[in-house]
Design a protein around this motif. Structure first.
Motif, PDB file in Angstrom:
ATOM      1  N   ALA A   1      34.029  40.991  28.293  1.00  0.00           N
ATOM      2  CA  ALA A   1      34.407  40.475  29.547  1.00  0.00           C
ATOM      3  C   ALA A   1      33.847  41.329  30.885  1.00  0.00           C
ATOM      4  CB  ALA A   1      35.936  40.849  29.640  1.00  0.00           C
ATOM      5  N   SER A   2      33.748  40.324  32.046  1.00  0.00           N
ATOM      6  CA  SER A   2      33.132  41.050  33.238  1.00  0.00           C
ATOM      7  C   SER A   2      33.518  40.548  34.451  1.00  0.00           C
ATOM      8  CB  SER A   2      31.539  40.850  33.193  1.00  0.00           C
ATOM      9  OG  SER A   2      31.225  39.823  33.174  1.00  0.00           O
ATOM     10  N   GLY A   3      33.295  40.751  35.646  1.00  0.00           N
ATOM     11  CA  GLY A   3      33.737  40.363  36.790  1.00  0.00           C
ATOM     12  C   GLY A   3      34.833  40.797  37.698  1.00  0.00           C
TER      13      GLY A   3
ATOM     14  N   GLY B   1      42.613  36.330  48.248  1.00  0.00           N
ATOM     15  CA  GLY B   1      41.154  36.224  48.072  1.00  0.00           C
ATOM     16  C   GLY B   1      41.171  35.691  46.424  1.00  0.00           C
ATOM     17  N   SER B   2      39.612  35.784  46.012  1.00  0.00           N
ATOM     18  CA  SER B   2      39.516  35.123  44.898  1.00  0.00           C
ATOM     19  C   SER B   2      38.655  35.899  43.924  1.00  0.00           C
ATOM     20  CB  SER B   2      38.815  33.840  44.913  1.00  0.00           C
ATOM     21  OG  SER B   2      39.571  32.806  45.560  1.00  0.00           O
ATOM     22  N   LEU B   3      38.666  35.977  42.599  1.00  0.00           N
ATOM     23  CA  LEU B   3      37.636  36.382  41.798  1.00  0.00           C
ATOM     24  C   LEU B   3      37.430  35.621  40.699  1.00  0.00           C
ATOM     25  CD1 LEU B   3      38.595  40.281  41.150  1.00  0.00           C
ATOM     26  CD2 LEU B   3      36.496  39.360  42.182  1.00  0.00           C
ATOM     27  N   ARG B   4      36.199  35.823  40.049  1.00  0.00           N
ATOM     28  CA  ARG B   4      35.984  35.064  38.501  1.00  0.00           C
ATOM     29  C   ARG B   4      35.603  36.019  37.672  1.00  0.00           C
ATOM     30  NH1 ARG B   4      31.023  30.667  37.558  1.00  0.00           N
ATOM     31  NH2 ARG B   4      31.975  29.132  36.473  1.00  0.00           N
ATOM     32  N   LEU B   5      36.509  35.870  36.580  1.00  0.00           N
ATOM     33  CA  LEU B   5      36.054  36.607  35.195  1.00  0.00           C
ATOM     34  C   LEU B   5      35.365  35.933  34.180  1.00  0.00           C
ATOM     35  CD1 LEU B   5      39.465  38.398  34.794  1.00  0.00           C
ATOM     36  CD2 LEU B   5      37.609  38.964  36.292  1.00  0.00           C
ATOM     37  N   SER B   6      34.433  36.564  33.618  1.00  0.00           N
ATOM     38  CA  SER B   6      33.708  35.947  32.845  1.00  0.00           C
ATOM     39  C   SER B   6      33.803  36.592  31.416  1.00  0.00           C
ATOM     40  CB  SER B   6      32.232  35.949  33.044  1.00  0.00           C
ATOM     41  OG  SER B   6      31.760  35.349  34.007  1.00  0.00           O
TER      42      SER B   6
ATOM     43  N   TYR C   1      35.586  31.235  31.243  1.00  0.00           N
ATOM     44  CA  TYR C   1      35.709  31.821  32.730  1.00  0.00           C
ATOM     45  C   TYR C   1      36.894  31.587  33.242  1.00  0.00           C
ATOM     46  CZ  TYR C   1      30.501  31.144  33.347  1.00  0.00           C
ATOM     47  OH  TYR C   1      29.196  31.172  33.131  1.00  0.00           O
ATOM     48  N   LEU C   2      37.495  32.457  33.897  1.00  0.00           N
ATOM     49  CA  LEU C   2      38.782  32.598  34.578  1.00  0.00           C
ATOM     50  C   LEU C   2      38.697  32.724  35.918  1.00  0.00           C
ATOM     51  CD1 LEU C   2      41.998  32.743  33.896  1.00  0.00           C
ATOM     52  CD2 LEU C   2      41.907  35.096  34.088  1.00  0.00           C
ATOM     53  N   GLU C   3      38.960  31.606  36.822  1.00  0.00           N
ATOM     54  CA  GLU C   3      38.864  31.449  38.061  1.00  0.00           C
ATOM     55  C   GLU C   3      40.089  31.883  38.871  1.00  0.00           C
ATOM     56  OE1 GLU C   3      35.781  30.585  39.588  1.00  0.00           O
ATOM     57  OE2 GLU C   3      36.405  31.207  41.235  1.00  0.00           O
TER      58      GLU C   3
ATOM     59  N   GLY D   1      38.678  45.376  28.414  1.00  0.00           N
ATOM     60  CA  GLY D   1      39.312  44.908  29.574  1.00  0.00           C
ATOM     61  C   GLY D   1      38.310  45.132  30.902  1.00  0.00           C
ATOM     62  N   THR D   2      38.397  44.435  31.867  1.00  0.00           N
ATOM     63  CA  THR D   2      38.059  44.301  33.192  1.00  0.00           C
ATOM     64  C   THR D   2      39.095  44.586  34.367  1.00  0.00           C
ATOM     65  OG1 THR D   2      36.064  43.537  34.654  1.00  0.00           O
ATOM     66  CG2 THR D   2      37.791  41.995  33.479  1.00  0.00           C
ATOM     67  N   GLN D   3      38.924  45.683  35.202  1.00  0.00           N
ATOM     68  CA  GLN D   3      39.976  45.967  36.081  1.00  0.00           C
ATOM     69  C   GLN D   3      40.085  44.987  37.203  1.00  0.00           C
ATOM     70  OE1 GLN D   3      42.353  48.538  36.042  1.00  0.00           O
ATOM     71  NE2 GLN D   3      43.167  47.270  37.727  1.00  0.00           N
ATOM     72  N   VAL D   4      40.898  44.352  37.534  1.00  0.00           N
ATOM     73  CA  VAL D   4      41.271  43.475  38.925  1.00  0.00           C
ATOM     74  C   VAL D   4      42.321  44.400  39.670  1.00  0.00           C
ATOM     75  CG1 VAL D   4      41.962  41.590  39.646  1.00  0.00           C
ATOM     76  CG2 VAL D   4      40.491  41.253  37.569  1.00  0.00           C
TER      77      VAL D   4
END
Length: 123
Positions: free
Chosen positions: A5-7, A15-20, A79-81, A116-119
């Motif tokens: 996972a990344s992003g 705002g927006s983020l896109r996880l991969s 992807y998770l937009e 995990g990737t931190q948001v």
């Protein structure tokens, strides 16, 4: 199945983020791919999932209309937009794979997990 996972990152509310989630290994294209998140002091919760072959999607009520999930067969990536982010979306996000298809897998039915990737959403 290996998942990467990344992003993640820091974003302002609204705002927006896109996880991969990059997938590798055998058979993952027959799986259901999911995203989960865990906020500090809270249990891990389901966010969204997609059947890799069918493209059928599932969403938690808390993210419906704000998040979308998709996959890129050529890049072996899910992807998770995430749009219209709120403070409540702050969490560590995990991607996972389940051999259950045709229906939304239960959390314990995901047997492969990425790191995990931190948001972090700021006000």
């Amino acid at each position: 199945v290996q998942l990467q996972a990344s992003g993640g990152g820091l974003v302002q509310a609204g705002g927006s983020l896109r996880l991969s989630c990059a997938a590798s290994g055998t058979l993952y294209k027959g799986y259901t791919m999911g995203w989960f998140r865990q906020a500090p002091g809270k249990e891990r919760e389901f966010v969204a999932a997609i059947g890799w072959r069918s493209g059928t999607t599932y969403f938690a009520d808390s993210v419906k209309g704000r998040f979308t999930i998709g996959r890129d067969n050529a890049k072996n990536t899910v992807y998770l937009e995430m749009n219209s982010l709120t403070l409540e979306d702050t969490a560590v996000y995990y991607c996972a794979a389940s051999g259950v298809v045709g229906t939304r897998p239960l959390p314990y039915e995901y047997h492969y997990w990425g790191q995990g990737t931190q948001v972090t959403v700021s006000s």
